[in-house]
Write a protein that holds these residues in place. Structure first.
Motif, PDB file in Angstrom:
ATOM      1  N   TYR A 390       0.749  -0.974  -0.113  1.00 49.19           N
ATOM      2  CA  TYR A 390      -0.079   0.289   0.204  1.00 49.19           C
ATOM      3  C   TYR A 390       0.499   1.461   0.526  1.00 49.19           C
ATOM      4  N   ASN A 391       1.128   1.719  -1.659  1.00 52.61           N
ATOM      5  CA  ASN A 391       2.510   2.749  -1.625  1.00 52.61           C
ATOM      6  C   ASN A 391       1.444   3.594  -2.526  1.00 52.61           C
ATOM      7  N   PHE A 392       2.639   4.631  -2.536  1.00 51.65           N
ATOM      8  CA  PHE A 392       2.107   5.605  -3.883  1.00 51.65           C
ATOM      9  C   PHE A 392       1.227   4.925  -4.919  1.00 51.65           C
ATOM     10  N   PHE A 393       2.303   3.889  -5.887  1.00 49.13           N
ATOM     11  CA  PHE A 393       1.563   3.174  -6.860  1.00 49.13           C
ATOM     12  C   PHE A 393      -0.347   2.820  -6.802  1.00 49.13           C
ATOM     13  N   ALA A 394       0.084   1.850  -5.807  1.00 50.12           N
ATOM     14  CA  ALA A 394      -0.755   1.334  -5.090  1.00 50.12           C
ATOM     15  C   ALA A 394      -2.236   2.628  -4.921  1.00 50.12           C
ATOM     16  N   LEU A 395      -1.923   3.581  -4.530  1.00 53.15           N
ATOM     17  CA  LEU A 395      -3.335   4.652  -4.758  1.00 53.15           C
ATOM     18  C   LEU A 395      -3.394   4.919  -5.668  1.00 53.15           C
ATOM     19  N   ILE A 396      -2.671   4.887  -6.660  1.00 52.30           N
ATOM     20  CA  ILE A 396      -3.313   5.911  -8.287  1.00 52.30           C
ATOM     21  C   ILE A 396      -3.814   4.827  -8.973  1.00 52.30           C
ATOM     22  N   GLY A 397      -3.698   3.351  -8.031  1.00 53.79           N
ATOM     23  CA  GLY A 397      -4.934   2.545  -9.303  1.00 53.79           C
ATOM     24  C   GLY A 397      -3.521   1.479  -9.550  1.00 53.79           C
ATOM     25  N   GLY A 398      -2.484   1.590  -9.003  1.00 52.26           N
ATOM     26  CA  GLY A 398      -1.626   0.555  -9.494  1.00 52.26           C
ATOM     27  C   GLY A 398      -1.473  -0.556  -9.179  1.00 52.26           C
ATOM     28  N   ILE A 448      14.385   2.541   3.602  1.00 48.60           N
ATOM     29  CA  ILE A 448      12.962   1.311   3.359  1.00 48.60           C
ATOM     30  C   ILE A 448      11.916   2.238   3.082  1.00 48.60           C
ATOM     31  N   ALA A 449      11.885   3.323   3.564  1.00 51.39           N
ATOM     32  CA  ALA A 449      10.698   3.872   3.209  1.00 51.39           C
ATOM     33  C   ALA A 449      10.492   4.132   2.517  1.00 51.39           C
ATOM     34  N   GLY A 450      11.409   5.031   1.945  1.00 44.29           N
ATOM     35  CA  GLY A 450      10.952   5.408   0.198  1.00 44.29           C
ATOM     36  C   GLY A 450      10.966   4.182  -0.934  1.00 44.29           C
ATOM     37  N   VAL A 451      11.997   3.305  -0.988  1.00 42.58           N
ATOM     38  CA  VAL A 451      11.486   2.628  -1.846  1.00 42.58           C
ATOM     39  C   VAL A 451      10.608   1.487  -1.855  1.00 42.58           C
ATOM     40  N   PHE A 452       9.686   1.304  -0.860  1.00 41.17           N
ATOM     41  CA  PHE A 452       8.493   1.049  -0.655  1.00 41.17           C
ATOM     42  C   PHE A 452       8.286   1.360  -1.067  1.00 41.17           C
ATOM     43  N   THR A 453       7.982   3.310  -0.817  1.00 38.47           N
ATOM     44  CA  THR A 453       6.310   3.945  -1.017  1.00 38.47           C
ATOM     45  C   THR A 453       6.670   4.297  -3.021  1.00 38.47           C
ATOM     46  N   PHE A 454       8.010   4.239  -3.215  1.00 39.28           N
ATOM     47  CA  PHE A 454       7.808   4.450  -4.292  1.00 39.28           C
ATOM     48  C   PHE A 454       8.328   4.115  -5.598  1.00 39.28           C
ATOM     49  N   ALA A 455       8.515   2.676  -4.798  1.00 38.44           N
ATOM     50  CA  ALA A 455       9.297   1.986  -6.033  1.00 38.44           C
ATOM     51  C   ALA A 455       8.652   0.452  -6.489  1.00 38.44           C
ATOM     52  N   SER A 456       8.837   0.369  -7.570  1.00 39.90           N
ATOM     53  CA  SER A 456       7.931  -0.992  -8.157  1.00 39.90           C
ATOM     54  C   SER A 456       7.884  -2.355  -7.597  1.00 39.90           C
ATOM     55  N   SER A 457       6.762  -3.396  -7.757  1.00 44.14           N
ATOM     56  CA  SER A 457       7.627  -4.597  -7.272  1.00 44.14           C
ATOM     57  C   SER A 457       7.092  -4.883  -6.131  1.00 44.14           C
ATOM     58  N   MET A 458       6.751  -3.173  -5.228  1.00 45.81           N
ATOM     59  CA  MET A 458       7.361  -3.803  -3.105  1.00 45.81           C
ATOM     60  C   MET A 458       5.962  -5.041  -2.856  1.00 45.81           C
ATOM     61  N   HIS A 459       5.945  -5.812  -1.707  1.00 48.85           N
ATOM     62  CA  HIS A 459       5.532  -6.390  -1.257  1.00 48.85           C
ATOM     63  C   HIS A 459       4.891  -5.979  -0.329  1.00 48.85           C
TER      64      HIS A 459
END
Length: 574
Positions: A390-398, A448-459
């Motif tokens: 549940y990060n930026f990409f999930a927030l915009i529907g990714g 870890i917070a930056g990579v999780f929030t804005f990188a792709s393929s995060m779990h």
């Protein structure tokens, strides 16, 4: 709570677990988990943890989603589903039809909101989390400008009571929670490793990195005995339950030297009973607690300038989970800061020796570059913008959108790589500004917070170490805002994990929990950037204030367990 001993339905099928760019944990292509079977075709687990033993198809565990039953839903043609997501209303339901669940109390491996008894555990856990976070906010406000006065008499008893209560509470609950499908695969791997450790990879097709296989080997040996065979699922959770306690103890010991006993015991309580920690090791049955213990130990040793041992723990972390590489820049920054050749040689030597010792027993009969191929096989296997994170990409529907999909000028994957580079450069800049090794914990938190929030393929569980790192940053930098970040990240970690573990039956659901949690993670990272910017100024990293230090009358200036009746005054300032 449900009664123990529920039997599963037959014909469950598990498959297709998602994976990410920074390192998918596991993949097992075994067509049958016969090692989990008893003679009648059903596995014998702990009390209330009997499970179906006939698993067909491709099974994958770790940070990935699971597909159960006859569902053929796909995303981008790959058939990935939400982590903890099950098809059918009964948790891990399968060919046996709707309403049939897998597991004992707790209703099913992975849960499911419609999942009969599994949902019974969602409500108590949610209530516990609400009480915990409410108490956290109250205490943080109530004592922000007040001194904590706790007598030092029996302080050792207080500490071990806290740690012991956390341990035994977990052990009491573990037999009643079926856990996630991951536990079934961990059990299979433990049995395989116990049969032949050196042949673990040649006899199977798991892509789980080698270090944790040693832990599974010991569990497999113990679980193969008659006395412990019924408690296999508790044994699989035990290393991570112990890791929760060890991490809390490490935080306490560091705090007792810097902020006194009152806050020290409070931080131990915070970590031991943190719902975000609790749900991972005890409910889900995953290994993030063990991984976090390694990362915390690595940073503590790095700050103490024990480069060799810090590198050993970092190398073990990478050999346990590929996403451990996220924390590599911290070691790199400190080596650059020291501007000496000797630390570099020590770090390289420690990494090489550790890798050889861990990998060599698995290397017989393998190709020379088998380990590299193992890691390469996990990269890009399930290329999505977000895999339940549940990060930026999930927030915009990714969530579960192919990472090759264009977002403005670039693909999700390209945007993710750009963000990783920017986060790393920003962290390096802050580390240089601070000019102190004590900044390592804050640097790890930003990474870890930056990579999780804005990188792709995060779990969903990749953010797990953030809670411990935020506490560690507070202890080193004496900035109270890190405590708020510890509470904030704990909340989002819990909400993300809870929602996936007790997920609904539609992986494409764009629900309120996803939106709120994703937005909170974006806001928390923005707040973290502001805090780190303020703290990176070299003059903000100062010695511990005198009123927070241990009275000089105590031996070596350190708190003595139960030796003095003198009170320690501490305050949560800044």
């Amino acid at each position: 709570m449900g009664a123990p001993g529920q039997r599963p339905s037959n014909g469950q099928t598990a498959g297709n677990r998602g994976a990410g760019n920074i390192g998918q944990d596991t993949r097992s292509n075994s067509t049958s988990t016969d090692t989990m079977n008893s003679s009648d075709g059903k596995s014998q687990g702990t009390t209330g943890q009997s499970a179906d033993s006939s698993t067909q198809g491709t099974s994958k565990a770790g940070d990935k989603g699971t597909t159960a039953g006859n569902d053929n839903s796909t995303s981008g043609g790959n058939g990935a589903v939400r982590d903890g997501q099950q098809r059918g209303p009964g948790g891990m339901s399968g060919n046996g039809g709707p309403g049939k669940s897998m597991g004992g109390p707790g209703g099913g491996m992975g849960g499911g909101r419609g999942g009969q008894s599994s949902s019974a555990y969602a409500t108590p856990l949610a209530i516990f989390a609400a009480v915990f976070f409410g108490a956290f906010v109250f205490i943080a406000y109530r004592f922000r400008a007040r001194e904590w006065k706790l007598g030092e008499r029996n302080r050792g008893l207080m500490l071990w009571t806290v740690l012991g209560a956390g341990f035994f509470l977990r052990m009491a609950i573990a037999p009643w929670i079926s856990g996630h499908m991951d536990l079934m695969l961990f059990r299979n791997w433990a049995t395989t490793a116990a049969d032949s450790l050196s042949g673990f990879y040649t006899n199977g097709s798991s892509d789980y990195p080698p270090f944790y296989i040693y832990i599974l080997y010991v569990i497999g040996k113990i679980g193969s005995t008659d006395a412990f065979s019924l408690y296999m699922f508790v044994l699989l959770r035990l290393p991570n339950i112990l890791a929760d306690i060890v991490t809390a103890y490490m935080l306490y010991r560091l705090a007792s030297k810097r902020v006194g006993f009152g806050i020290s015991i409070g931080l131990a309580l915070f970590y031991v009973f943190n719902p975000a920690v609790f749900i991972n090791s005890t409910f889900w049955g995953q290994v993030d607690s063990f991984f976090t213990m390694l990362i915390v130990g690595m940073i503590v040793l790095l700050v103490e300038n024990r480069i060799g041992w810090s590198t050993v723990l970092f190398t073990i972390a990478v050999l346990m989970k590929p996403q451990g590489i996220i924390y590599g820049p911290i070691l790199f920054f400190e080596l650059l800061r020291q501007r000496k050749v000797q630390p570099w040689l020590l770090a390289v030597g420690a990494a090489v020796v550790t890798t050889i010792l861990v990998v060599l027993p698995f290397s017989w009969g393998q190709e020379p570059l088998w380990l590299l191929d193992l890691y390469k096989g996990t990269v890009g296997e399930y290329p999505y913008a977000s895999v339940n994170a549940y990060n930026f990409f999930a927030l915009i529907g990714g969530n579960y959108t192919q990472d090759t999909t264009t977002l403005f000028l670039f693909s999700y994957h390209t945007w993710g790589m750009i963000c990783i580079v920017l986060v790393t450069l920003f962290t390096w800049w802050m580390y240089i500004r601070s000019r102190k090794p004590q900044f390592a914990a804050a640097a790890g938190l930003v990474l870890i917070a930056g990579v999780f929030t804005f990188a792709s393929s995060m779990h969903e569980r990749y953010l797990f170490p953030a809670a411990a790192l935020a506490v560690l940053a507070y202890l080193y930098l004496r900035e109270r805002r890190f405590l708020w970040l510890a509470g904030g990240f704990s909340l989002t970690i819990f909400l993300n994990t809870f929602d996936i573990f007790y997920s609904s039956n539609s992986r494409d659901q764009y629900g309120i929990i996803l939106c709120v949690t994703s937005l909170l993670n974006v806001l928390l990272f923005g707040y973290l950037v502001k805090v780190v910017w303020d703290c990176s100024k070299s003059n903000t990293i100062e010695a511990v204030p005198a009123k927070d230090r241990v009275p000089s009358g105590l031996p070596s200036g350190k708190p003595a367990w139960g030796a003095s009746s003198q009170a320690v005054n501490t305050t949560m300032e800044k």
